[in-house]
Scaffold this active site. Structure first.
Site, PDB file in Angstrom:
ATOM      1  N   GLU A  32       8.011 -20.617 -31.071  1.00 34.26           N
ATOM      2  CA  GLU A  32       8.356 -19.281 -30.551  1.00 34.26           C
ATOM      3  C   GLU A  32       8.932 -19.324 -29.133  1.00 34.26           C
ATOM      4  OE1 GLU A  32       7.818 -16.447 -32.470  1.00 34.26           O
ATOM      5  OE2 GLU A  32       7.085 -17.710 -34.097  1.00 34.26           O
ATOM      6  N   ASP A 132      11.381  -9.217 -40.166  1.00 36.03           N
ATOM      7  CA  ASP A 132      10.525  -8.924 -41.326  1.00 36.03           C
ATOM      8  C   ASP A 132      11.057  -9.534 -42.608  1.00 36.03           C
ATOM      9  OD1 ASP A 132       9.334  -7.363 -39.442  1.00 36.03           O
ATOM     10  OD2 ASP A 132       9.879  -5.442 -40.340  1.00 36.03           O
ATOM     11  N   ASP A 203       5.701 -10.130 -45.364  1.00 34.89           N
ATOM     12  CA  ASP A 203       6.820  -9.964 -44.445  1.00 34.89           C
ATOM     13  C   ASP A 203       6.906 -11.239 -43.611  1.00 34.89           C
ATOM     14  OD1 ASP A 203       7.187  -7.418 -45.382  1.00 34.89           O
ATOM     15  OD2 ASP A 203       6.898  -6.433 -43.434  1.00 34.89           O
ATOM     16  N   HIS A 251       1.918  -6.691 -39.045  1.00 34.96           N
ATOM     17  CA  HIS A 251       2.403  -8.024 -38.690  1.00 34.96           C
ATOM     18  C   HIS A 251       1.542  -8.706 -37.627  1.00 34.96           C
ATOM     19  CE1 HIS A 251       6.322  -5.909 -39.953  1.00 34.96           C
ATOM     20  NE2 HIS A 251       5.768  -6.516 -40.992  1.00 34.96           N
ATOM     21  N   ASP A 253       2.639 -10.034 -34.935  1.00 34.61           N
ATOM     22  CA  ASP A 253       3.238 -10.068 -33.598  1.00 34.61           C
ATOM     23  C   ASP A 253       2.870  -8.897 -32.681  1.00 34.61           C
ATOM     24  OD1 ASP A 253       4.809  -8.438 -35.156  1.00 34.61           O
ATOM     25  OD2 ASP A 253       6.690  -9.516 -34.822  1.00 34.61           O
ATOM     26  N   ASN A 310       4.710  -7.530 -28.478  1.00 32.17           N
ATOM     27  CA  ASN A 310       5.834  -7.916 -29.324  1.00 32.17           C
ATOM     28  C   ASN A 310       7.007  -8.330 -28.437  1.00 32.17           C
ATOM     29  OD1 ASN A 310       8.186  -7.186 -31.343  1.00 32.17           O
ATOM     30  ND2 ASN A 310       6.297  -7.302 -32.498  1.00 32.17           N
ATOM     31  N   HIS A 355      10.349  -8.810 -30.356  1.00 31.00           N
ATOM     32  CA  HIS A 355      10.160  -9.892 -31.321  1.00 31.00           C
ATOM     33  C   HIS A 355      10.649  -9.456 -32.696  1.00 31.00           C
ATOM     34  CE1 HIS A 355       7.739 -12.895 -33.744  1.00 31.00           C
ATOM     35  NE2 HIS A 355       8.268 -13.673 -32.813  1.00 31.00           N
ATOM     36  N   CYS A 356      10.301  -8.224 -33.069  1.00 30.98           N
ATOM     37  CA  CYS A 356      10.691  -7.703 -34.393  1.00 30.98           C
ATOM     38  C   CYS A 356      12.191  -7.619 -34.581  1.00 30.98           C
ATOM     39  CB  CYS A 356      10.158  -6.291 -34.586  1.00 30.98           C
ATOM     40  SG  CYS A 356       8.407  -6.160 -34.561  1.00 30.98           S
TER      41      CYS A 356
HETATM   42  N1  ABU Z   1       6.039  -5.957 -36.198  1.00 35.17           N
HETATM   43  C1  ABU Z   1       5.630  -4.854 -35.413  1.00 35.17           C
HETATM   44  C2  ABU Z   1       4.557  -4.032 -36.027  1.00 35.17           C
HETATM   45  C3  ABU Z   1       3.303  -4.697 -35.830  1.00 35.17           C
HETATM   46  C4  ABU Z   1       2.182  -3.794 -36.120  1.00 35.17           C
HETATM   47  O1  ABU Z   1       1.795  -3.000 -35.272  1.00 35.17           O
HETATM   48  O2  ABU Z   1       1.678  -3.871 -37.224  1.00 35.17           O
END
Ligand code: ABU
Length: 372
Positions: A32, A132, A203, A251, A253, A310, A355-356
């Site tokens: 990362e 994702d 994901d 997720h 992150d 993130n 990050h997303c």
């Molecule tokens: N990938 C961003 C969403 C993470 C979450 O809050 O589940």
């Protein structure tokens, strides 16, 4: 423009000469934090909340305490949210280009076009979060088994890029798509996960990587079968660590952020000394401070309040961080990480931070064992 010709399903972005480039792309992404050379940044064109996506409806119902089978409110995304997000994403992409990093963008989708499988029909969603739907592991690029029907075909908007990666020697692998039948959705509001399926479902953002070790969050967006599938693909070349019981939402992150070898940032509401994944117990752990809350619209959040975690590492000494998160920025600087503070004003309702909205295609460096 007619809505039933093949060209309108997935359109290249007009005036984007880069999308007509067929030159090979080499995929090399082992962790990362290594110095970034090539990256994808998402787009927000044509984004919409897909009202007919029954998994997303279940997710929103569980999050908001609404009846699972009732009508769920899904607002339109106001034009100013689209415009400001375009601006924020372009600034982010532009800053990376200034650093000499090659930036790719997905092709825009016609999200109004209905997509269907034998089990469901829905509108499409967006291309905001490449993280994702695609994952890079070394020289592999993997299409995930995404849990939302409205995102089932999203990887098509990266097809030209994937072809170029194949040309560049990458191993391109697509996970089997989960069926996502009505029966695969949870109907018990006491159970905080969305899916109840035997199919592999995950994901790509359920996974973070640290050389030979990957961390896979078991949650609503990543099940045990998905972990089994990923292990079957990566075999004994990687150790894929299951991370259960940390966060049932989506997720990894907003829960665990790997900053550099030996340093990890964690979410203090979810992670403690006991449940920290075993290998990370060898690293220095810093706990994120409380997040600054803010809203630029009336849209409801589509992710947790911890989106500040993130963040996106450009190299081990430089992070792109939400400019609102002053306490977090201070903490990172204390640990000798410079910060480029930027904004994604609508990250929360759109469900993604820095990050997303990225996918690292190539970083310098090779596969190391960081937990010897
Ligand atoms: N990938 C961003 C969403 C993470 C979450 O809050 O589940």
């Amino acid at each position: 423009m007619p809505h039933n010709t093949p060209d309108t399903i997935i359109g290249r972005q007009e005036n984007d000469p880069a999308s007509h480039d067929n030159s090979p792309i080499r995929v090399n992404a082992h962790n990362e934090w290594d110095p970034l050379e090539e990256v994808v940044v998402g787009i927000i064109d044509n984004a919409r909340f897909p009202r007919k996506d029954h998994v997303l409806r279940t997710d929103i119902a569980l999050e908001t305490g609404q009846p699972i089978h009732g009508d769920i409110e899904m607002p339109d995304i106001p034009e100013f949210v689209i415009e400001e997000t375009k601006e924020d994403l372009n600034i982010f992409a532009g800053e990376m280009e200034k650093m000499g990093i090659t930036v790719h963008r997905p092709d825009a989708m016609d999200t109004q076009r209905k997509v269907a499988s034998p089990y469901w029909e829905t509108e499409q969603f967006y291309n905001y979060c490449p993280r994702d739907v695609l994952m890079t592991v070394g020289d592999r690029i993997i299409e995930s088994a995404n849990i939302f029907p409205s995102r089932h075909f999203e990887a098509y908007s990266y097809r030209d890029l994937l072809l170029r990666c194949l040309e560049g020697g990458s191993r391109w692998i697509a996970a089997p798509k989960p069926r996502l039948r009505a029966v695969d959705c949870n109907t018990d509001s006491q159970v905080k996960t969305i899916l109840n399926t035997v199919d592999p479902a995950f994901d790509a953002a359920n996974v973070i990587k640290a050389g030979k070790d990957l961390f896979y969050l078991i949650s609503s967006s990543g099940n045990e079968a998905g972990l089994k599938w990923l292990r079957s693909i990566l075999r004994d070349e990687y150790r894929v660590h299951a991370c259960p019981g940390l966060y049932t939402g989506m997720h990894i992150d907003t829960t665990i952020t790997l900053l550099r070898p030996g340093l990890v940032l964690v979410n203090p509401e979810r992670v403690n000394e006991d449940n920290l994944p075993e290998p990370l117990k060898k690293w220095d752990v810093i706990y994120a401070p409380e997040m600054e809350e803010y809203a630029y619209s009336n849209l409801p959040p589509l992710c947790s309040a911890w989106l500040g975690l993130n963040l996106f590492m450009i190299n081990p000494g430089l992070a792109v961080v939400d400019a609102h998160q002053k306490a977090l920025i201070k903490l990172l600087e204390k640990h000798k990480i410079d910060v480029l503070p930027l904004r994604l004003r609508h990250g929360s309702p759109l469900g993604g931070g820095f990050h997303c909205v990225t996918l690292d295609i190539r970083r310098k460096g090779g596969k190391e064992d960081y937990f010897k």
